[in-house]
Design an enzyme around this catalytic site. Sequence first.
Site, PDB file in Angstrom:
ATOM      1  N   LYS A  22       0.833  -1.206   0.000  1.00  0.00           N
ATOM      2  CA  LYS A  22       0.000   0.000   0.000  1.00  0.00           C
ATOM      3  C   LYS A  22       0.868   1.257   0.000  1.00  0.00           C
ATOM      4  CE  LYS A  22      -2.277   1.552   3.682  1.00  0.00           C
ATOM      5  NZ  LYS A  22      -3.312   1.662   4.730  1.00  0.00           N
ATOM      6  N   ARG A  27       2.504   6.145  -3.375  1.00  0.00           N
ATOM      7  CA  ARG A  27       3.638   7.014  -3.723  1.00  0.00           C
ATOM      8  C   ARG A  27       3.882   6.966  -5.239  1.00  0.00           C
ATOM      9  NH1 ARG A  27       4.604   5.376   1.430  1.00  0.00           N
ATOM     10  NH2 ARG A  27       6.033   6.455   2.828  1.00  0.00           N
ATOM     11  N   ASP A  49      -7.652   2.863  -0.328  1.00  0.00           N
ATOM     12  CA  ASP A  49      -6.731   3.999  -0.393  1.00  0.00           C
ATOM     13  C   ASP A  49      -6.252   4.265  -1.820  1.00  0.00           C
ATOM     14  OD1 ASP A  49      -7.017   4.134   2.307  1.00  0.00           O
ATOM     15  OD2 ASP A  49      -4.870   4.315   2.729  1.00  0.00           O
ATOM     16  N   ASN A  92     -11.134   8.084   3.666  1.00  0.00           N
ATOM     17  CA  ASN A  92     -10.313   8.005   4.880  1.00  0.00           C
ATOM     18  C   ASN A  92      -8.896   7.588   4.509  1.00  0.00           C
ATOM     19  OD1 ASN A  92      -9.741   8.159   7.581  1.00  0.00           O
ATOM     20  ND2 ASN A  92     -10.593   6.162   8.101  1.00  0.00           N
ATOM     21  N   GLY A  94      -5.440   8.219   4.306  1.00  0.00           N
ATOM     22  CA  GLY A  94      -4.332   9.057   4.776  1.00  0.00           C
ATOM     23  C   GLY A  94      -3.182   9.079   3.780  1.00  0.00           C
ATOM     24  N   SER A 170       5.602   9.879  10.207  1.00  0.00           N
ATOM     25  CA  SER A 170       6.582  10.079   9.143  1.00  0.00           C
ATOM     26  C   SER A 170       5.886  10.504   7.848  1.00  0.00           C
ATOM     27  CB  SER A 170       7.382   8.801   8.918  1.00  0.00           C
ATOM     28  OG  SER A 170       6.536   7.789   8.430  1.00  0.00           O
ATOM     29  N   GLN A 171       4.552  10.443   7.840  1.00  0.00           N
ATOM     30  CA  GLN A 171       3.826  10.777   6.603  1.00  0.00           C
ATOM     31  C   GLN A 171       3.931  12.252   6.240  1.00  0.00           C
ATOM     32  OE1 GLN A 171      -0.032   9.391   5.744  1.00  0.00           O
ATOM     33  NE2 GLN A 171       0.241   7.419   6.758  1.00  0.00           N
ATOM     34  N   ASP A 315       5.077  -4.851  12.755  1.00  0.00           N
ATOM     35  CA  ASP A 315       3.941  -5.566  12.160  1.00  0.00           C
ATOM     36  C   ASP A 315       4.266  -7.033  11.923  1.00  0.00           C
ATOM     37  OD1 ASP A 315       2.403  -3.359  12.257  1.00  0.00           O
ATOM     38  OD2 ASP A 315       2.482  -2.902  10.115  1.00  0.00           O
ATOM     39  N   GLU A 343      -4.288  -1.340  15.581  1.00  0.00           N
ATOM     40  CA  GLU A 343      -5.716  -1.579  15.335  1.00  0.00           C
ATOM     41  C   GLU A 343      -6.433  -1.970  16.627  1.00  0.00           C
ATOM     42  OE1 GLU A 343      -3.445  -1.983  13.200  1.00  0.00           O
ATOM     43  OE2 GLU A 343      -4.202  -1.942  11.132  1.00  0.00           O
ATOM     44  N   ARG A 346      -2.522  -5.042  20.607  1.00  0.00           N
ATOM     45  CA  ARG A 346      -2.108  -6.322  20.027  1.00  0.00           C
ATOM     46  C   ARG A 346      -1.386  -7.236  21.023  1.00  0.00           C
ATOM     47  NH1 ARG A 346      -0.196  -4.406  13.926  1.00  0.00           N
ATOM     48  NH2 ARG A 346      -2.230  -4.763  12.969  1.00  0.00           N
ATOM     49  N   HIS A 386      -6.726  -7.177  10.948  1.00  0.00           N
ATOM     50  CA  HIS A 386      -6.345  -8.114   9.881  1.00  0.00           C
ATOM     51  C   HIS A 386      -5.175  -9.017  10.280  1.00  0.00           C
ATOM     52  CE1 HIS A 386      -3.212  -5.020   8.343  1.00  0.00           C
ATOM     53  NE2 HIS A 386      -3.705  -4.575   9.475  1.00  0.00           N
ATOM     54  N   ARG A 387      -4.214  -8.456  11.024  1.00  0.00           N
ATOM     55  CA  ARG A 387      -3.021  -9.261  11.344  1.00  0.00           C
ATOM     56  C   ARG A 387      -3.312 -10.362  12.363  1.00  0.00           C
ATOM     57  NH1 ARG A 387       0.308  -7.437   8.071  1.00  0.00           N
ATOM     58  NH2 ARG A 387       0.433  -5.211   7.638  1.00  0.00           N
ATOM     59  N   LYS A 411      -8.392  -5.457   4.895  1.00  0.00           N
ATOM     60  CA  LYS A 411      -7.658  -4.191   5.040  1.00  0.00           C
ATOM     61  C   LYS A 411      -6.390  -4.178   4.190  1.00  0.00           C
ATOM     62  CE  LYS A 411      -6.639  -0.684   8.266  1.00  0.00           C
ATOM     63  NZ  LYS A 411      -5.419  -0.325   8.919  1.00  0.00           N
ATOM     64  N   THR A 442     -20.156 -49.044  10.597  1.00  0.00           N
ATOM     65  CA  THR A 442     -19.188 -50.143  10.594  1.00  0.00           C
ATOM     66  C   THR A 442     -18.143 -49.913   9.508  1.00  0.00           C
ATOM     67  OG1 THR A 442     -21.059 -51.523  11.166  1.00  0.00           O
ATOM     68  CG2 THR A 442     -19.018 -52.654  10.541  1.00  0.00           C
TER      69      THR A 442
END
Length: 644
Positions: A22, A27, A49, A92, A94, A170-171, A315, A343, A346, A386-387, A411, A442
């Site tokens: 993804k 990118r 996305d 949604n 991002g 970092s986005q 992850d 999510e 975990r 999902h994970r 996802k 039998t």
Amino acid sequence: MEFLDLPQLLSAAGTVRLPGSKSISNRVLLLAALAEGETEVRDLLASDDTERMLEALQALGVGVTHLGGEHWKIAGCGGRFPVKAAELFLGNAGTAFRPLTAALALVGGDYVLKGVARMHERPIGDLVDGLRQLGADVTYLGNDGYPPLQLKPATIRPGGVVKVRGDVSSQFLTGLLMALPLTGETVAVEVVGELISKPYIEITLATMARFGVVVERDGWQRFSVRAGSRYQSPGTVYVEGDASSASYFLALGAIGGGPVRVEGVGADSIQGDVKFAEALAQMGAIIETGPNWMAARAPEGGLVAVDLDCNHIPDAAMTLATAALFAKGTTTLRNIASWRVKETDRIAAMATELRKLGAQVEEGADYIRVTPAPLKPAAIDTYDDHRMAMCFSLAAFATPLRINDPKCVGKTFPDYFERFAEVTRAAPVIAIDGPSASGKGTVAARVAAALGFAYLDSGALYRLTALAAQRAGVAWGDEAGVAAIAAGLDVVFTGEDIRLAGVLVGDAIRTEEISAGASKVAALPAVREALLFRQRAFNTAPGLVGDGRDMGSVVFPRAPLKVFLTATAEARAERRYKQLIEKGFSANLPDLLSDLQQRDARDSQRSVAPLRQEADARLLDTTHLTIEQAVKQVLDWFAEASFH
Ligand code: DC
């Protein structure tokens, strides 16, 4: 709730083509749009996305052509979007919203960027502050610091230095970096605070380099792009497979023999999670890698436990927690505090669900410790994560299990369980269905003994339910009452012996009265539902022979061999008559025949799981066959089915 029941697995081997990453997909789409020349983007991830990004680019006048499959052609606009004024809806996404904000703020135009309500709660202030330092004209249309945004043409300040925070997401840095060439100036970005998620910045820099823009850098603190840098189409770009998704298949190979090969990521990958393969190698797995693929095999002596700092692969490290079930010793995964804010929490979720299976687990604020133990079937909750669903599929090498809400894998990997089924081999089932007294019990027991398989007498479960209900004073027609009894049935099968609440049952479930009761409770949908997983839990290694009415149609629809075993009603009544007389019961042949016909009618006419021959079942009429002949026929068919 939806669920998926997994049988115990025998082995894993094969090849999986991974869905696109993804992070890389969006990118590449943006840079292809900003570049000069046409770019063919192959193996793009199909997800929400990426769809939002493609729609936005189209709205901006970029030529977007679907070439079929996961392949697209993007006609680059050389840094100038043809549509100068537009309102974009980005859902949604991002990974679409942040970089598009940066690019559109600097490219010169009149744009409004919106998303769903949740998108308007996700901060974007740090990025906007950075863009304003360059001269961008950004207005918050709702709350300060949050979308929706209005962007007007910027007045770029030459010689700019932009300070941006690196310790939140970092986005923001990624968005800024990708937009810098649009200023036409030499611009430097300075990171304030410790930069997190560094592997994602590596992806950004590598993707920019692929499109011809080199970012000069001073460690992780300062990045700059020279005036005159322009994106150029590299022609064709293959989107790498998702490295986190690769972890499940590599683990399958390491546990289930292998080799399992994943295609789409390898030694040349720019994703941090490829380091998972090294962690698996430390557990003893035999890993091979090529430029664009990786493969894992099990070591001779089995996997061994590890004690690892997993901060660099948060992850993929989740996959190690379930792989640890198959490693000798206690595995400790450290420095994973971030698991608690993903999510779901975990660490807590992983510990709770591993314990359901019988594993020994210790959890701390930032670590988890797993010690293998003999596992037992359980229904695993996935917490909309999902994970969790993908990780627990590995546990099927130890026990049949149920995965609740399996579609949460959508996802990142909508067809995960299809790919999973393709590379794993499940313990086989021989499903033998047929009417009462056809001799299938039998035959089934003898086939199971000959193959060393487990044997499931599913009729006994309905008989036990009828008996337990009678003992508890619950009427056979009381659906909810009987279903509760079925769900809580404390029954242990040991060879021919059946114990109900610890007491040997013997012939108490074989009387004509209980036969009639069993047939009645078996017609209740809630009772059948309550007994479903209990039956599937018999699907263990090396294999199972199940006999009943719906083995091939409902309980084990993927059984490699299905047999419909029958005989005329007269022949069956006669067999039952002989059985009863031998056991010293009195019996009357005409009554037996009419009872049998009534039960046949009820079993085959009920609305749930009626007795019928499945289209893919083999018919075995035993009216004129000995037991030995019938057994041999089933074994021959199974040998044939296994061969194919
Ligand atoms: O096979 P049997 O006679 O022991 O089965 C007892 C009852 O349970 C019979 O009336 C049909 C029902 N049954 C069923 O509905 N589904 C099965 N898989 C097995 C038995």
